[in-house]
Scaffold this motif. Structure first.
Motif, mmCIF file in Angstrom:
data_model
loop_
_atom_site.group_PDB
_atom_site.id
_atom_site.type_symbol
_atom_site.label_atom_id
_atom_site.label_comp_id
_atom_site.label_asym_id
_atom_site.label_seq_id
_atom_site.Cartn_x
_atom_site.Cartn_y
_atom_site.Cartn_z
ATOM 1 N N VAL A 42 0.819 -1.216 0.000
ATOM 2 C CA VAL A 42 0.000 0.000 0.000
ATOM 3 C C VAL A 42 0.849 1.262 0.000
ATOM 4 C CG1 VAL A 42 -1.737 1.305 1.294
ATOM 5 C CG2 VAL A 42 -1.923 -1.173 1.135
ATOM 6 N N LEU A 43 1.944 1.257 0.799
ATOM 7 C CA LEU A 43 2.666 2.512 1.037
ATOM 8 C C LEU A 43 4.193 2.407 0.974
ATOM 9 C CD1 LEU A 43 0.507 3.651 4.062
ATOM 10 C CD2 LEU A 43 0.671 4.893 1.910
ATOM 11 N N GLY A 44 4.730 1.222 0.746
ATOM 12 C CA GLY A 44 6.180 1.085 0.820
ATOM 13 C C GLY A 44 6.679 1.268 2.238
ATOM 14 N N ASP A 45 5.866 0.854 3.212
ATOM 15 C CA ASP A 45 6.177 1.054 4.625
ATOM 16 C C ASP A 45 6.923 -0.171 5.151
ATOM 17 O OD1 ASP A 45 6.251 1.639 7.307
ATOM 18 O OD2 ASP A 45 4.083 1.666 7.605
ATOM 19 N N GLY A 46 8.241 -0.081 5.165
ATOM 20 C CA GLY A 46 9.030 -1.205 5.644
ATOM 21 C C GLY A 46 10.507 -0.975 5.407
ATOM 22 N N VAL A 47 11.303 -1.935 5.840
ATOM 23 C CA VAL A 47 12.761 -1.889 5.666
ATOM 24 C C VAL A 47 13.218 -3.216 5.090
ATOM 25 C CG1 VAL A 47 13.235 -0.160 7.440
ATOM 26 C CG2 VAL A 47 13.054 -2.565 8.093
ATOM 27 N N TRP A 48 14.405 -3.227 4.510
ATOM 28 C CA TRP A 48 14.880 -4.438 3.845
ATOM 29 C C TRP A 48 16.397 -4.482 3.805
ATOM 30 C CZ3 TRP A 48 17.804 -4.098 -0.672
ATOM 31 C CH2 TRP A 48 17.835 -2.835 -1.283
ATOM 32 N N GLU A 49 16.915 -5.674 3.506
ATOM 33 C CA GLU A 49 18.346 -5.884 3.313
ATOM 34 C C GLU A 49 18.554 -6.867 2.172
ATOM 35 O OE1 GLU A 49 21.117 -4.551 4.835
ATOM 36 O OE2 GLU A 49 19.725 -3.200 5.866
ATOM 37 N N GLY A 50 19.613 -6.646 1.409
ATOM 38 C CA GLY A 50 20.057 -7.620 0.420
ATOM 39 C C GLY A 50 21.336 -8.262 0.914
ATOM 40 N N LEU A 51 21.417 -9.577 0.882
ATOM 41 C CA LEU A 51 22.586 -10.293 1.376
ATOM 42 C C LEU A 51 23.121 -11.252 0.320
ATOM 43 C CD1 LEU A 51 20.304 -10.353 4.037
ATOM 44 C CD2 LEU A 51 22.495 -10.810 5.111
ATOM 45 N N ARG A 52 24.425 -11.355 0.256
ATOM 46 C CA ARG A 52 25.073 -12.295 -0.635
ATOM 47 C C ARG A 52 25.471 -13.527 0.159
ATOM 48 N NH1 ARG A 52 30.898 -10.996 -3.101
ATOM 49 N NH2 ARG A 52 31.296 -12.915 -4.245
ATOM 50 N N VAL A 53 25.286 -14.698 -0.429
ATOM 51 C CA VAL A 53 25.584 -15.957 0.258
ATOM 52 C C VAL A 53 26.806 -16.601 -0.385
ATOM 53 C CG1 VAL A 53 24.705 -18.244 0.878
ATOM 54 C CG2 VAL A 53 23.167 -16.265 0.864
ATOM 55 N N VAL A 54 27.805 -16.908 0.434
ATOM 56 C CA VAL A 54 29.037 -17.542 -0.019
ATOM 57 C C VAL A 54 29.344 -18.704 0.926
ATOM 58 C CG1 VAL A 54 31.519 -17.246 -0.417
ATOM 59 C CG2 VAL A 54 29.938 -15.382 -0.953
ATOM 60 N N GLY A 55 29.601 -19.872 0.373
ATOM 61 C CA GLY A 55 29.928 -21.015 1.204
ATOM 62 C C GLY A 55 28.832 -21.377 2.178
ATOM 63 N N GLY A 56 27.596 -21.098 1.810
ATOM 64 C CA GLY A 56 26.455 -21.412 2.658
ATOM 65 C C GLY A 56 26.173 -20.392 3.735
ATOM 66 N N HIS A 57 26.897 -19.276 3.733
ATOM 67 C CA HIS A 57 26.742 -18.277 4.786
ATOM 68 C C HIS A 57 26.419 -16.897 4.206
ATOM 69 C CE1 HIS A 57 28.246 -21.085 7.793
ATOM 70 N NE2 HIS A 57 29.231 -21.386 6.960
ATOM 71 N N PRO A 58 25.462 -16.182 4.795
ATOM 72 C CA PRO A 58 25.202 -14.792 4.385
ATOM 73 C C PRO A 58 26.360 -13.908 4.837
ATOM 74 C CG PRO A 58 23.810 -15.406 6.251
ATOM 75 C CD PRO A 58 24.550 -16.641 5.854
ATOM 76 N N VAL A 59 26.991 -13.247 3.889
ATOM 77 C CA VAL A 59 28.211 -12.483 4.163
ATOM 78 C C VAL A 59 27.872 -11.192 4.904
ATOM 79 C CG1 VAL A 59 30.230 -11.395 3.110
ATOM 80 C CG2 VAL A 59 29.284 -13.497 2.123
ATOM 81 N N PHE A 60 28.687 -10.877 5.921
ATOM 82 C CA PHE A 60 28.541 -9.653 6.723
ATOM 83 C C PHE A 60 27.137 -9.550 7.326
ATOM 84 C CE2 PHE A 60 31.513 -8.524 3.159
ATOM 85 C CZ PHE A 60 32.692 -8.713 3.887
ATOM 86 N N LEU A 61 26.637 -10.696 7.789
ATOM 87 C CA LEU A 61 25.273 -10.763 8.319
ATOM 88 C C LEU A 61 25.077 -9.806 9.492
ATOM 89 C CD1 LEU A 61 22.450 -12.022 8.428
ATOM 90 C CD2 LEU A 61 23.417 -13.867 9.825
ATOM 91 N N ASP A 62 26.045 -9.728 10.394
ATOM 92 C CA ASP A 62 25.876 -8.871 11.568
ATOM 93 C C ASP A 62 25.646 -7.414 11.175
ATOM 94 O OD1 ASP A 62 26.131 -10.982 13.332
ATOM 95 O OD2 ASP A 62 28.297 -10.728 13.582
ATOM 96 N N ALA A 63 26.412 -6.940 10.204
ATOM 97 C CA ALA A 63 26.261 -5.548 9.759
ATOM 98 C C ALA A 63 24.904 -5.330 9.115
ATOM 99 C CB ALA A 63 27.388 -5.180 8.792
ATOM 100 N N HIS A 64 24.446 -6.314 8.340
ATOM 101 C CA HIS A 64 23.137 -6.177 7.699
ATOM 102 C C HIS A 64 22.014 -6.171 8.733
ATOM 103 C CE1 HIS A 64 24.016 -6.253 3.397
ATOM 104 N NE2 HIS A 64 24.985 -7.123 3.655
ATOM 105 N N LEU A 65 22.115 -7.032 9.736
ATOM 106 C CA LEU A 65 21.085 -7.045 10.776
ATOM 107 C C LEU A 65 21.126 -5.769 11.611
ATOM 108 C CD1 LEU A 65 21.111 -10.759 11.991
ATOM 109 C CD2 LEU A 65 19.501 -9.637 10.441
ATOM 110 N N ASP A 66 22.324 -5.245 11.849
ATOM 111 C CA ASP A 66 22.422 -3.955 12.544
ATOM 112 C C ASP A 66 21.621 -2.894 11.804
ATOM 113 O OD1 ASP A 66 24.081 -4.919 14.529
ATOM 114 O OD2 ASP A 66 25.936 -4.150 13.634
ATOM 115 N N ARG A 67 21.827 -2.816 10.491
ATOM 116 C CA ARG A 67 21.156 -1.781 9.696
ATOM 117 C C ARG A 67 19.653 -2.015 9.647
ATOM 118 N NH1 ARG A 67 23.430 -0.686 3.730
ATOM 119 N NH2 ARG A 67 22.320 -2.624 3.302
ATOM 120 N N LEU A 68 19.248 -3.280 9.549
ATOM 121 C CA LEU A 68 17.825 -3.587 9.512
ATOM 122 C C LEU A 68 17.133 -3.165 10.806
ATOM 123 C CD1 LEU A 68 15.650 -5.219 7.747
ATOM 124 C CD2 LEU A 68 15.983 -7.000 9.464
#
Length: 312
Positions: A42-68
């Motif tokens: 309805v309004l674009g009311d929300g937040v999001w993150e894009g993450l890259r996965v390498v070796g089965g792990h989301p890279v720099f996950l802590d930083a992305h969750l901090d920002r989210l």
């Protein structure tokens, strides 16, 4: 040459059968839907993150969750899951899809379903909507190797009292209009200025130049707190490369020795042309090639740390 987005990728047939995480349930792609009354729709009311996965792990996950979580707090949005819960959801989604490498993941949180399509957050009638979309995709090698063409658009990055550029919200119309202007001008990405006329950032990536052996990027006052941007500054510091966050103008951009963009999806990508002017020799320069290597090393270190953390 036809304009292309840095986010373009070669279609992977495996993506037709992916499972998408929606509020705790894994849904086949064709069945993964949200309500037309959802705040994000309805309004674009929300937040999001894009993450890259390498070796089965989301890279720099802590930083992305901090920002989210910082973004969610800024708009008084209760995600409904803590960091551990979101981390489990991400890994469960990757496991359900058998994903290890060459994966990009979009984590999206909206304020949830409304009882009527109106902007007031108090008309929401349920919890937040949380969606995790993982796809097999990597940036096109031909785009990364050839470099980008940028076009400076009239759409500016605005003051934080209008819409704070630090907020990674679903409301991206400012960047979308910049993108439209760039590709209709035949470029791959928009270069955006700040309200004072200094270079700020691009519509979907961050921007750097190289001058006399120094790496420059904007002051950061009018752009998203980019995670790849911060990591490039980090590897510069570790390698003894002078890197400056400062105001600079298009005049200094046009005479730069090299230029490049950064982003989670494609990493460090050279820029070969800006506003019809070739940058350097029009091919990836030595600093860009070095930073690509240093950034890859940082990614590998983070994946090793994440793997060790999961085993502990």
């Amino acid at each position: 040459m036809m304009a292309t987005s840095i986010h373009d990728f070669h279609d992977d047939p495996r993506n037709a059968g992916i499972l998408i995480w929606i509020n705790g349930a894994l849904k086949p792609r064709a069945e993964a839907t949200v309500s037309v009354f959802d705040s994000g729709f309805v309004l674009g009311d929300g937040v999001w993150e894009g993450l890259r996965v390498v070796g089965g792990h989301p890279v720099f996950l802590d930083a992305h969750l901090d920002r989210l979580f910082e973004g969610a707090k800024a708009i008084a949005l209760d995600i409904g899951l803590d960091r551990a819960g979101l981390t489990r959801a991400i890994y469960d989604t990757l496991a359900a899809n058998g994903m290890q490498d060459g994966v990009h993941l979009r984590l999206m949180v909206t304020r949830g379903v409304k009882r009527t399509p109106y902007q007031d957050p108090r008309v929401c009638i349920g919890p937040a909507t949380v969606v995790i979309i993982p796809e097999f995709k990597i940036a096109k090698p031909e785009t990364v190797n050839a470099g980008l063409r940028l076009f400076t658009v009239h759409v500016r990055r605005g003051f934080p009292d209008v819409q704070d550029p630090k907020l990674n919200s679903h409301s991206k119309l400012n960047c979308i209009t910049a993108c439209i202007q760039a590709y209709t001008a035949g470029a791959d990405e928009a270069l955006m200025l700040d309200p004072h006329g200094f270079v700020a950032t691009c519509n979907s990536t961050h921007f750097f130049i190289v001058r006399r052996g120094e790496v420059w990027t904007s002051s950061g006052d009018y752009c998203l707190g980019g995670i790849t941007r911060a990591n490039v500054l980090r590897v510069c510091a570790e390698a003894g490369i002078v890197a400056r966050e400062k105001n600079f103008s298009l005049t200094e951009v046009y005479s730069a020795d090299e230029a490049f963009c950064t982003g989670t999806f494609a990493g460090v990508v050279p820029v070969r042309e800006i506003d019809g002017r070739a940058i350097g020799d029009g091919v990836p320069g030595p600093m860009v090639l070095r930073l690509q290597q240093l950034y890859r090393g940082l990614v590998e270190r983070d994946v090793m740390f994440r793997a060790g953390e999961r085993l502990a």
